[in-house]
Design a protein around this motif. Structure first.
Motif, PDB file in Angstrom:
ATOM      1  N   ILE A 146      40.451  79.864  15.885  1.00 42.72           N
ATOM      2  CA  ILE A 146      39.825  78.563  15.625  1.00 42.72           C
ATOM      3  C   ILE A 146      40.613  77.487  16.318  1.00 42.72           C
ATOM      4  CG2 ILE A 146      39.169  76.888  13.854  1.00 42.72           C
ATOM      5  CD1 ILE A 146      38.854  79.208  11.914  1.00 42.72           C
ATOM      6  N   ARG A 147      39.920  76.875  17.250  1.00 37.98           N
ATOM      7  CA  ARG A 147      40.558  75.815  18.026  1.00 37.98           C
ATOM      8  C   ARG A 147      40.358  74.472  17.307  1.00 37.98           C
ATOM      9  NH1 ARG A 147      43.922  78.525  21.246  1.00 37.98           N
ATOM     10  NH2 ARG A 147      42.821  80.249  22.320  1.00 37.98           N
ATOM     11  N   PRO A 148      41.135  73.503  17.656  1.00 36.60           N
ATOM     12  CA  PRO A 148      40.984  72.198  17.018  1.00 36.60           C
ATOM     13  C   PRO A 148      39.617  71.555  17.258  1.00 36.60           C
ATOM     14  CG  PRO A 148      43.147  72.387  17.988  1.00 36.60           C
ATOM     15  CD  PRO A 148      42.399  73.613  18.434  1.00 36.60           C
ATOM     16  N   TRP A 149      39.131  71.744  18.442  1.00 37.23           N
ATOM     17  CA  TRP A 149      37.824  71.107  18.733  1.00 37.23           C
ATOM     18  C   TRP A 149      36.711  71.730  17.933  1.00 37.23           C
ATOM     19  CZ3 TRP A 149      33.994  74.153  20.671  1.00 37.23           C
ATOM     20  CH2 TRP A 149      34.330  75.374  21.230  1.00 37.23           C
ATOM     21  N   MET A 150      36.849  73.033  17.640  1.00 42.85           N
ATOM     22  CA  MET A 150      35.851  73.700  16.811  1.00 42.85           C
ATOM     23  C   MET A 150      35.841  73.123  15.400  1.00 42.85           C
ATOM     24  SD  MET A 150      36.168  77.695  17.822  1.00 42.85           S
ATOM     25  CE  MET A 150      35.728  78.320  19.457  1.00 42.85           C
ATOM     26  N   ALA A 151      37.067  72.893  14.910  1.00 43.23           N
ATOM     27  CA  ALA A 151      37.160  72.305  13.580  1.00 43.23           C
ATOM     28  C   ALA A 151      36.529  70.906  13.550  1.00 43.23           C
ATOM     29  CB  ALA A 151      38.615  72.239  13.147  1.00 43.23           C
ATOM     30  N   LYS A 156      59.367  73.104  16.462  1.00 41.82           N
ATOM     31  CA  LYS A 156      58.885  74.264  15.739  1.00 41.82           C
ATOM     32  C   LYS A 156      57.603  74.756  16.396  1.00 41.82           C
ATOM     33  CE  LYS A 156      60.754  72.973  11.244  1.00 41.82           C
ATOM     34  NZ  LYS A 156      60.444  72.677   9.852  1.00 41.82           N
ATOM     35  N   LYS A 157      57.325  76.030  16.357  1.00 45.07           N
ATOM     36  CA  LYS A 157      56.131  76.620  16.958  1.00 45.07           C
ATOM     37  C   LYS A 157      54.998  76.567  15.953  1.00 45.07           C
ATOM     38  CE  LYS A 157      54.495  80.920  19.018  1.00 45.07           C
ATOM     39  NZ  LYS A 157      54.852  82.323  19.376  1.00 45.07           N
ATOM     40  N   ARG A 158      53.760  76.099  16.436  1.00 41.12           N
ATOM     41  CA  ARG A 158      52.563  75.971  15.587  1.00 41.12           C
ATOM     42  C   ARG A 158      51.638  77.120  15.898  1.00 41.12           C
ATOM     43  NH1 ARG A 158      48.465  70.839  15.380  1.00 41.12           N
ATOM     44  NH2 ARG A 158      47.128  71.640  13.676  1.00 41.12           N
ATOM     45  N   GLU A 159      51.324  77.844  14.888  1.00 44.74           N
ATOM     46  CA  GLU A 159      50.499  79.023  15.078  1.00 44.74           C
ATOM     47  C   GLU A 159      49.045  78.615  14.927  1.00 44.74           C
ATOM     48  OE1 GLU A 159      51.391  81.938  15.988  1.00 44.74           O
ATOM     49  OE2 GLU A 159      53.552  81.556  15.913  1.00 44.74           O
ATOM     50  N   PRO A 160      48.162  79.098  15.820  1.00 46.70           N
ATOM     51  CA  PRO A 160      46.727  78.757  15.714  1.00 46.70           C
ATOM     52  C   PRO A 160      46.099  79.529  14.569  1.00 46.70           C
ATOM     53  CG  PRO A 160      47.106  80.223  17.587  1.00 46.70           C
ATOM     54  CD  PRO A 160      48.465  79.901  17.085  1.00 46.70           C
ATOM     55  N   HIS A 161      45.011  78.973  13.994  1.00 47.28           N
ATOM     56  CA  HIS A 161      44.289  79.655  12.925  1.00 47.28           C
ATOM     57  C   HIS A 161      43.389  80.708  13.548  1.00 47.28           C
ATOM     58  CE1 HIS A 161      45.543  76.749   9.871  1.00 47.28           C
ATOM     59  NE2 HIS A 161      45.355  75.782  10.794  1.00 47.28           N
ATOM     60  N   VAL A 162      43.336  81.861  12.843  1.00 49.41           N
ATOM     61  CA  VAL A 162      42.552  82.991  13.345  1.00 49.41           C
ATOM     62  C   VAL A 162      41.569  83.370  12.248  1.00 49.41           C
ATOM     63  CG1 VAL A 162      42.552  85.368  14.178  1.00 49.41           C
ATOM     64  CG2 VAL A 162      44.425  83.817  14.782  1.00 49.41           C
ATOM     65  N   LEU A 163      40.345  83.520  12.636  1.00 50.29           N
ATOM     66  CA  LEU A 163      39.286  83.908  11.712  1.00 50.29           C
ATOM     67  C   LEU A 163      38.969  85.374  11.972  1.00 50.29           C
ATOM     68  CD1 LEU A 163      37.228  83.184   9.554  1.00 50.29           C
ATOM     69  CD2 LEU A 163      35.648  82.527  11.399  1.00 50.29           C
TER      70      LEU A 163
END
Length: 433
Positions: A32-37, A12-19
């Motif tokens: 929002i990248r994972p490292w930012m979180a 399945k395709k995972r969509e990145p979070h967008v702020l």
């Protein structure tokens, strides 16, 4: 194709979070990248920990401060207790030093008192020794008494910086002996030993000094005892000789004495003083005996002259019949010296019948001497003469057949044999030198 493959999870395709940030007509978005979180989570976590720590400090601050102050108080109390203990120890050491100082100074004072006593004794003893020597009595002098006197002289009292140093000065001020080894041994005797205190060292030094003083005192008492014994023996021998001559020694103070009892003076019961008193009494007795021997007629009126006629019955040269010859005749030419045989006072100095020119001398104790037939009289009645003084010249005056010396000894005006006195005089001569 590659991105699609990377964003697939389990197919399945995972969509990145967008702020998305909108301000008026301006719209911005940020992915929002994972490292930012992760970074944001760490920051929030750190802030939370800091907040919690600050809150805990504020809550527990009073307890921490109280514990710190309590610990500081305990440390301060420990330091104060330690300081108090050290101060007490210093006080004990100081008190011990002061006590040692007082003990040493008392011993120094006692030692100086002993030295003063020795000095006083030396004066009295010197006088008695001089008297004994003049009386012909001598004893070997004890060694080390002068060296101790020299050792004690330089220091008169203990200094305030320490009694031990003062007494060590006393002991180390002795004159250097001729032999270096002996001097080294004497100095080593007063060196401090390992582990001993000042008081112990002072006790050791004073013990040695006290023993030395006692040894000197024993030697002095022994010497005085020998002198006393010699004086008593000499006086007794002379007294016995005089007694055999029919006379006695008049010793003043030996009879008719008495009085209430009183305790003796403290110093008079000291063995040394008692020995000096005994020697003084013995010398006084010897002086009395010598004075008696000098006063009584124990001399020879014509020394070196032959005896021509003795005391006793004989044929009278004028009458030719037995008669008592009351004296002794000595052969002597006219003008020869005639000497007094003892000390006394002239009672007669004149022509006296059959004696011719006669001199009579009173010697005391009822004893008198007569010298007859003198050619010349050299003394007058009342004159004081000593033994050996020339009182006249030999001659042949009065009832005489030729020049000679007629010598008589009378006791209570009764003639006695002069030979007893001449023999006793010869024996006493050795004691009177």
């Amino acid at each position: 194709m590659t991105d699609t493959a990377e964003n697939r999870v389990f197919g399945k395709k995972r969509e990145p979070h967008v702020l998305i940030l909108a301000r008026g007509e301006s719209v911005r978005h940020m992915t929002i990248r994972p490292w930012m979180a992760a970074l944001a989570g760490c920051t929030i976590g750190l802030f939370s920990l800091g907040y919690l720590g600050a809150t805990s400090y504020l809550i527990l601050r009073d307890d921490l401060i109280g514990a710190t102050m309590a610990r500081q108080t305990r440390m301060q109390n420990d330091y104060e207790d330690r300081i108090a203990a050290l101060r007490a120890q210093v006080d004990r050491v100081t008190s011990r030093q002061l006590l040692d100082q007082q003990v040493v100074e008392k011993k120094v004072e006692k030692l100086l008192e002993q030295q003063a006593a020795l000095t006083s004794r030396h004066g009295r003893m010197s006088e008695l020794l001089e008297r004994a020597e003049n009386s012909g009595i001598a004893a070997e002098a004890p060694a080390a008494s002068s060296s101790l006197s020299n050792a004690m002289a330089p220091e008169k009292r203990a200094d305030l910086s320490g009694g031990l140093s003062a007494i060590e000065k006393l002991m180390t001020s002795k004159k250097q002996a001729p032999e270096k080894a002996a001097a080294t041994d004497r100095r080593a005797a007063y060196m401090p030993e390992a582990g001993e205190t000042a008081s112990d060292r002072a006790d050791r030094v004073f013990s040695k000094v006290t023993l030395s003083l006692k040894d000197i005192e024993r030697q002095q008492i022994s010497r005085i005892a020998r002198l006393t014994s010699d004086a008593e023996d000499k006086a007794s021998a002379m007294q016995e000789i005089i007694r055999q001559a029919g006379l006695k020694i008049e010793e003043n103070g030996t009879e008719d004495v008495g009085g209430p009892y009183a305790a003796p003076l403290g110093g008079e019961t000291d063995p040394f003083n008692l020995s000096l008193t005994s020697l003084d009494n013995a010398l006084n007795r010897l002086d009395v005996v010598k004075e008696t021997a000098t006063a009584l007629p124990f001399g020879n009126p014509a020394p070196g002259r032959a005896i021509t006629s003795r005391f006793g019955n004989r044929m009278d040269p004028f009458l030719g019949r037995p008669a008592l010859h009351t004296g002794i005749d000595f052969r002597a030419e006219t003008g020869a010296d005639v000497k007094s045989t003892g000390a006394g006072r002239v009672t007669v100095a004149e022509n006296s019948g059959g004696y011719g020119n006669m001199v009579e001398i009173d010697h005391g104790q009822g004893v008198s001497t007569r010298f007859g037939h003198l050619s010349a009289i050299l003394v007058r009645a009342g004159d004081r003469v000593e033994a050996g003084d020339v009182i006249g010249r030999a001659g042949s005056t009065g009832r005489s057949t030729g020049p000679h010396v007629h010598y008589e000894v009378r006791r209570n005006d009764t003639p006695v044999d002069p030979m007893r006195f001449l023999i006793a005089g010869a024996e006493l001569k050795t004691y009177l030198k």
